[in-house]
Design an enzyme around this catalytic site. Structure first.
Site, PDB file in Angstrom:
ATOM      1  N   ASN A 207       1.162  -1.268  -0.170  1.00 33.90           N
ATOM      2  CA  ASN A 207       0.162   0.167   0.320  1.00 33.90           C
ATOM      3  C   ASN A 207       0.835   1.223   0.072  1.00 33.90           C
ATOM      4  OD1 ASN A 207       0.481   0.837   2.795  1.00 33.90           O
ATOM      5  ND2 ASN A 207      -0.560  -1.343   3.297  1.00 33.90           N
ATOM      6  N   ASP A 277      -3.602  -6.966   5.368  1.00 33.95           N
ATOM      7  CA  ASP A 277      -4.876  -8.024   5.382  1.00 33.95           C
ATOM      8  C   ASP A 277      -4.577  -8.905   5.293  1.00 33.95           C
ATOM      9  OD1 ASP A 277      -6.288  -5.400   7.456  1.00 33.95           O
ATOM     10  OD2 ASP A 277      -7.272  -5.029   6.007  1.00 33.95           O
ATOM     11  N   LYS A 287       9.291 -16.395 -11.509  1.00 32.91           N
ATOM     12  CA  LYS A 287       8.623 -15.423 -11.991  1.00 32.91           C
ATOM     13  C   LYS A 287       7.254 -15.647 -12.386  1.00 32.91           C
ATOM     14  CE  LYS A 287       8.480 -12.033 -14.331  1.00 32.91           C
ATOM     15  NZ  LYS A 287       8.803 -11.067 -15.605  1.00 32.91           N
ATOM     16  N   PRO A 303      -1.664 -12.027  10.459  1.00 32.34           N
ATOM     17  CA  PRO A 303      -1.595 -12.188  11.477  1.00 32.34           C
ATOM     18  C   PRO A 303      -2.180 -10.209  12.498  1.00 32.34           C
ATOM     19  CG  PRO A 303       0.367 -11.930  10.985  1.00 32.34           C
ATOM     20  CD  PRO A 303      -0.440 -12.434  10.106  1.00 32.34           C
ATOM     21  N   ASP A 304      -2.927 -10.059  13.176  1.00 32.71           N
ATOM     22  CA  ASP A 304      -3.265  -8.211  13.666  1.00 32.71           C
ATOM     23  C   ASP A 304      -1.843  -8.297  14.422  1.00 32.71           C
ATOM     24  OD1 ASP A 304      -3.721  -5.976  14.948  1.00 32.71           O
ATOM     25  OD2 ASP A 304      -5.781  -6.511  13.766  1.00 32.71           O
ATOM     26  N   PHE A 321      -3.734   3.081  15.311  1.00 31.17           N
ATOM     27  CA  PHE A 321      -4.426   4.460  14.201  1.00 31.17           C
ATOM     28  C   PHE A 321      -5.662   3.442  13.473  1.00 31.17           C
ATOM     29  CE2 PHE A 321      -1.767   7.753  13.627  1.00 31.17           C
ATOM     30  CZ  PHE A 321      -1.067   7.835  14.723  1.00 31.17           C
ATOM     31  N   LYS A 335     -12.933  -0.672  15.883  1.00 25.15           N
ATOM     32  CA  LYS A 335     -11.607  -1.263  16.138  1.00 25.15           C
ATOM     33  C   LYS A 335     -11.274  -0.923  17.176  1.00 25.15           C
ATOM     34  CE  LYS A 335     -10.337  -0.548  11.419  1.00 25.15           C
ATOM     35  NZ  LYS A 335      -9.386   0.786   9.860  1.00 25.15           N
ATOM     36  N   LYS A 339      -9.967  -4.270  19.655  1.00 24.94           N
ATOM     37  CA  LYS A 339      -9.313  -4.640  19.502  1.00 24.94           C
ATOM     38  C   LYS A 339      -7.974  -4.578  20.954  1.00 24.94           C
ATOM     39  CE  LYS A 339      -7.892  -4.075  14.681  1.00 24.94           C
ATOM     40  NZ  LYS A 339      -6.622  -4.224  13.906  1.00 24.94           N
TER      41      LYS A 339
HETATM   42  O1  PMT Z   1       2.790   6.369   6.913  1.00 25.00           O
HETATM   43  P1  PMT Z   1       2.483   7.508   5.807  1.00 25.00           P
HETATM   44  O2  PMT Z   1       1.909   7.814   4.929  1.00 25.00           O
HETATM   45  O3  PMT Z   1       2.944   8.357   7.058  1.00 25.00           O
HETATM   46  O4  PMT Z   1       0.734   7.246   6.659  1.00 25.00           O
HETATM   47  C1  PMT Z   1      -0.112   7.587   7.812  1.00 25.00           C
HETATM   48  C2  PMT Z   1      -1.058   6.063   7.689  1.00 25.00           C
HETATM   49  C3  PMT Z   1      -2.230   6.983   6.582  1.00 25.00           C
HETATM   50  C4  PMT Z   1      -0.799   5.073   7.098  1.00 25.00           C
HETATM   51  C5  PMT Z   1      -1.518   6.429   9.106  1.00 25.00           C
HETATM   52  O5  PMT Z   1      -1.744   7.300  10.458  1.00 25.00           O
HETATM   53  C6  PMT Z   1      -2.224   4.950   9.971  1.00 25.00           C
HETATM   54  O6  PMT Z   1      -3.667   5.763   9.762  1.00 25.00           O
HETATM   55  N1  PMT Z   1      -2.505   3.572   9.636  1.00 25.00           N
HETATM   56  C7  PMT Z   1      -3.345   2.621  10.175  1.00 25.00           C
HETATM   57  C8  PMT Z   1      -3.599   2.312   8.397  1.00 25.00           C
HETATM   58  C9  PMT Z   1      -4.991   1.532   9.023  1.00 25.00           C
HETATM   59  O7  PMT Z   1      -5.914   1.870   8.210  1.00 25.00           O
HETATM   60  O8  PMT Z   1      -4.944   0.574   9.195  1.00 25.00           O
HETATM   61  P2  PMT Z   1      -5.845  -0.644  10.055  1.00 25.00           P
HETATM   62  O9  PMT Z   1      -7.804   0.100   9.573  1.00 25.00           O
HETATM   63  O10 PMT Z   1      -5.956  -1.761   8.758  1.00 25.00           O
HETATM   64  O11 PMT Z   1      -5.693  -1.304  11.495  1.00 25.00           O
HETATM   65  C10 PMT Z   1      -5.591  -0.649  12.360  1.00 25.00           C
HETATM   66  C11 PMT Z   1      -4.573  -1.561  13.516  1.00 25.00           C
HETATM   67  O12 PMT Z   1      -4.305  -1.862  13.806  1.00 25.00           O
HETATM   68  C12 PMT Z   1      -3.669  -0.351  13.302  1.00 25.00           C
HETATM   69  O13 PMT Z   1      -3.031   0.742  14.195  1.00 25.00           O
HETATM   70  C13 PMT Z   1      -2.513  -1.029  12.356  1.00 25.00           C
HETATM   71  O14 PMT Z   1      -1.619  -0.702  12.706  1.00 25.00           O
HETATM   72  C14 PMT Z   1      -3.013  -2.083  13.086  1.00 25.00           C
HETATM   73  N2  PMT Z   1      -3.292  -3.311  12.622  1.00 25.00           N
HETATM   74  C15 PMT Z   1      -3.483  -3.983  11.381  1.00 25.00           C
HETATM   75  C16 PMT Z   1      -3.748  -5.472  10.795  1.00 25.00           C
HETATM   76  C17 PMT Z   1      -2.478  -5.932  11.368  1.00 25.00           C
HETATM   77  N3  PMT Z   1      -2.572  -6.903  10.843  1.00 25.00           N
HETATM   78  N4  PMT Z   1      -1.892  -5.584  12.234  1.00 25.00           N
HETATM   79  C18 PMT Z   1      -2.136  -4.424  12.865  1.00 25.00           C
HETATM   80  O15 PMT Z   1      -1.525  -4.190  13.562  1.00 25.00           O
END
Ligand code: PMT
Length: 400
Positions: A207, A277, A287, A303-304, A321, A335, A339
């Protein structure tokens, strides 16, 4: 905001003209400012300018019989709550790094116990020079000293690159956001950047995360006194000074690195990473070749990391975040609850120019029973405010 006694050191460089504006902004914010100039600085700007703006006589000589009759350099060193050297030239950095006390400013820096902040300014080749970098490494290892900047961009000499002094406004804001000590002794683990999930030896799913938000938070937490481990997906950012970076590639790597870092000791866990995810069920050894008009990839859930750390029996204070395009509050707080987080930082990534891969962000922070919105700002500016809020919320949660 606490009023500070700021000793502004001005050294020789074209950026010295910005220091006049800096004095004006610091005074406007209510701080007391006294200026010490090096002889090099006087080649660029006159002491009278700083005297008029600060309302205080400017000191420039260690051997001034009148001032030194009262041991003026020691008095100045004791007076200051903060010594701010802007611009800090390559020559000044070299002298400070080697403990020299051969003019008033270096002598005050040797004699003060106040924090010393340097805003470097020099030509990009001088900045990258190995001797300058060696001197900077010495200063970065010194707990009394902090480096703010430099910026990269067009330079007065016509070059482009790192070495521009931060703008006066940015320095003045950082003085007011000084979080020094609010996370003293705390161990903070932060995830940042994207993950890459391999399809075959040359392709992957990922991403647009640049890591900027996580790296800014790591720098801010370190500046606040924390020991910081930054678990970083593949990004092209330099490690923030004093922060230990552990590089990872996939979501599974990120989880393993986070578990290790938390096992080593962690008070606060902050997940800014944009973790994929799903990953391809299998990684092809070779390839993949084009065959049909369409192709399907079987994906499996990753895994999360954040949920795993928050789900531990004795978890650290956990901050997640959430990057959302709609119903931001609803999805973010959902969330946080699912979590089991202490806080979640929501960014509305439907807005242009913020969030993924940009220098700015607009965020709202939620915690059980409260929230706080922050105006659009640089990620560095937001990181400072977030660190302060995290420190406050953690203290309140511990006392509840
Ligand atoms: O890196 P930059 O370009 O500065 O951009 C910053 C950002 C937009 C990426 C950041 O500010 C941000 O929002 N990060 C979270 C992205 C997100 O939408 O995460 P999520 O909704 O998929 O996950 C929620 C939370 O669980 C996040 O804290 C994520 O780090 C965590 N997570 C999610 C999935 C996973 N498998 N493991 C995790 O730890």
């Amino acid at each position: 905001m606490a009023q500070k006694r700021i000793l502004l050191g001005v050294t020789g460089g074209i950026a010295a003209y910005k220091s006049a504006e800096l004095v004006r902004l610091l005074k406007k914010a209510g701080h007391q400012v006294r200026v010490v100039m090096t002889s090099g600085a006087e080649g660029f700007i006159k002491p009278l300018t700083f005297q008029a703006l600060s309302g205080e006589p400017v000191r420039n000589s260690l051997l001034d019989p009148e001032a030194e009759a009262g041991m003026g350099h020691i008095e100045l060193a004791k007076w200051a709550d903060l010594v701010l050297v802007a611009p800090a030239s390559a020559n000044f950095i070299a002298r400070l790094a080697n403990g020299m006390a051969d003019d008033l400013l270096t002598t005050v820096c040797c004699a003060t116990t106040a924090p010393i902040v340097l805003a470097p300014a020099m030509n990009q080749a001088m900045w990258s020079n190995t001797r300058t970098q060696r001197n900077l490494a010495l200063l970065e290892a010194d707990d009394q000293i902090r480096l703010w900047g430099p910026d990269a961009g067009d330079q007065a000499c016509g070059d482009t690159g790192p070495g521009r002094m931060l703008e006066a406004q940015a320095i003045a804001e950082r003085v007011d956001q000084d979080n020094r000590g609010v996370l003293a002794g705390q161990r903070v683990v932060i995830t940042a950047g994207p993950t890459r999930e391999p399809i075959d030896p040359v392709r992957y799913i990922s991403n647009h995360s640049s890591g900027k938000m996580g790296y800014a938070l790591a720098a801010a937490a370190r500046e606040a006194g924390a020991k910081v481990v930054l678990i970083s997906g593949p990004v092209s950012l330099a490690a923030p000074a004093g922060v230990e970076v552990r590089d990872v590639m996939t979501a599974e790597d990120m989880l393993a690195a986070a578990e290790t870092a938390v096992d080593e000791g962690c008070d606060i866990f902050i997940a800014t990473a944009a973790v994929a995810d799903y990953r391809p069920e299998t990684e092809a050894d070779q390839k993949l070749k084009k065959a049909n008009e369409t192709m399907s990839l079987a994906l499996v859930r990753n895994p999360d990391t954040l949920a795993t750390i928050a789900g531990r029996s004795n978890p650290p204070f956990t901050v997640g975040f959430a990057a959302e395009t709609n119903d931001v509050e609803h999805y973010a707080t959902d969330k946080m609850a699912r979590k089991k987080l202490d806080m979640i930082v929501a960014n509305d990534v439907s807005q242009p120019g913020i969030g993924f891969n940009s220098d700015r962000n607009t965020i709202t922070v939620f915690w059980p029973g409260g929230h706080q919105a922050f105006d659009n700002d640089t990620k560095a500016g937001l990181a400072g405010r977030l660190v302060r809020l995290i420190a406050e919320r953690r203290q309140q949660a511990a006392g509840a």
